[in-house]
Design a protein around this motif. Structure first.
Motif: not given
Length: 419
Positions: A100-102, A383-384, A414-417
């Protein structure tokens, strides 16, 4: 050598290399159909389940003589990294499993899942436990396992030392101190392969009660530099500094960590219920149960543990053998077959009417109905790259970095992706 002789020699060499290359392949191919028999590929990551699946596959093939099942098993880290590419080729994974998830999010965006919504076998699963395999009103995958991603602990050891399950962070530390005083490592941490993937969930479950916290992190409404995550990193730092986890925790693999519990060198393993059967295989005399750290005071605690519906069964939309693939999933969802898998692997399942026979499963079944658990937060990170940043911040703290510095570095990623 004449030109004709050279050409003949070259052709023979090429043929030899091709044949040699084919002979060296293993897994990753659904094989070729022979006569009236269709061969389907079943792709997953749980090598520890191979023996049980071999028995189940033999039964399926007896009941369906026109279908053969070839099982392709990959290490979990490789599976997460390469499954999508292999599935898109359509040559393997007629039936496959998804985390589940990414991974689920990525595979559904790529159109890998065949729609199972109207299949009759969906009704054999507990509808309250399969929503994680749904997207846009469609049932794309069916979680097979119900896992509790919280530490397994030696219940007999606790009773011998007069320890009770802690209900607060203060009590947890008192418990760990008592274990250390008796020469026992409180927590075996399998940092080399599992890492903080499992333990982070129970460590943060009461620090961040908002179950949408990671969705908000991805949207920019939340930050890893806020109190909920910095406190979680501080709690991990405390575990390392006080010796509550073993030395070289990041270099310890899961087999070694399980051996520590089996040999009673450690009281707990920071993984989940899926390791209980393996530990009992090493030492069948142990009494095991589940215990999640409560990182707040008792009056502030809401959740007692973590659950995950995982090992999500699916059919490859790229496959030309979807009908045969669906027959195999239908077979796996029969209560008798699901019971064989559950008891053989030590797993609770999402299939209804499963008969649990093993003592480990019977003794922990109360977690299903009696405990207040929440779905694994890590799998809500879709988001991986952001998931990697979150996990790396824990590893960096365990490696000696200060919590706020680790949080700031992770937040930058995190901010970059953010999407």
């Amino acid at each position: 050598m004449t030109r004709t002789s050279f050409s003949l020699w070259t052709s023979m060499l090429v043929l030899l290399l091709v044949l040699t290359g084919c002979a060296g392949e293993s897994g990753g191919s659904s094989g070729e159909d022979s006569g009236d028999k269709t061969t389907i590929s079943f792709m997953h990551w749980r090598n520890e389940d191979k023996a049980v699946f071999d028995e189940i596959i033999a039964e399926f093939e007896d009941a369906n003589p026109d279908i053969a099942v070839e099982m392709n098993i990959y290490p979990s880290d490789q599976y997460q990294a390469t499954a999508q590419r292999m599935l898109q080729e359509g040559s393997t994974g007629d039936v496959f499993t998804s985390f589940p998830g990414a991974q689920f999010e990525s595979l559904q965006k790529a159109g890998i899942f065949a729609d199972l919504t109207d299949e009759e076998f969906v009704s054999k699963f507990d509808e309250n436990l399969i929503s994680v395999g749904q997207k846009d009103g469609k049932q794309l995958a069916l979680p097979y396992q119900l896992v509790f991603n919280i530490p397994v602990y030696n219940k007999g050891m606790f009773e011998k030392l007069g320890l009770e399950v802690p209900k607060s962070w203060t009590e947890f530390q008192e418990m760990a101190d008592t274990l250390l005083e008796n020469g026992i490592t409180p927590i075996a941490f399998p940092g080399a392969d599992i890492g903080p993937n499992q333990f982070m969930n129970s460590m943060m479950m009461n620090n961040a009660l908002d179950e949408d916290v990671f969705a908000k992190l991805q949207s920019g409404e939340e930050s890893l530099t806020n109190e909920w995550w910095v406190k979680t990193l501080e709690d991990f730092q405390l575990l390392e500094q006080k010796g509550y986890i073993q030395k070289n925790a990041l270099g310890t693999n899961s087999d070694s960590a399980m051996a520590m519990v089996a040999n009673e060198e450690a009281a707990m393993i920071a993984s989940g219920s899926y390791h209980m059967a393996s530990i009992l295989g090493l030492n069948p005399d142990l009494q095991l149960d589940l215990l999640a750290p409560i990182t707040v005071e008792e009056s502030e605690a809401v959740y007692e543990g973590i659950n995950t519906a995982t090992f999500m069964l699916a059919v490859n939309s790229k496959s030309e053998k979807q009908e045969q693939a669906k027959k195999f999933i239908d077979f796996l969802s029969e209560p008798e077959i699901a019971s064989k898998y559950a008891n053989g692997t030590g797993q609770h399942l999402t299939v209804t009417d499963v008969n649990y026979e093993s003592e480990a499963l019977k003794n922990t079944a109360y977690w299903i109905d009696e405990k207040k658990t929440r779905f694994q937060p890590r799998f809500l990170i879709t988001n991986a790259q952001i998931e990697d940043a979150v996990l790396s911040s824990i590893e960096n703290v365990l490696g000696g970095e200060e919590p706020m510095a680790a949080a700031e570095a992770a937040q930058k990623i995190v901010d970059e992706n953010r999407e």
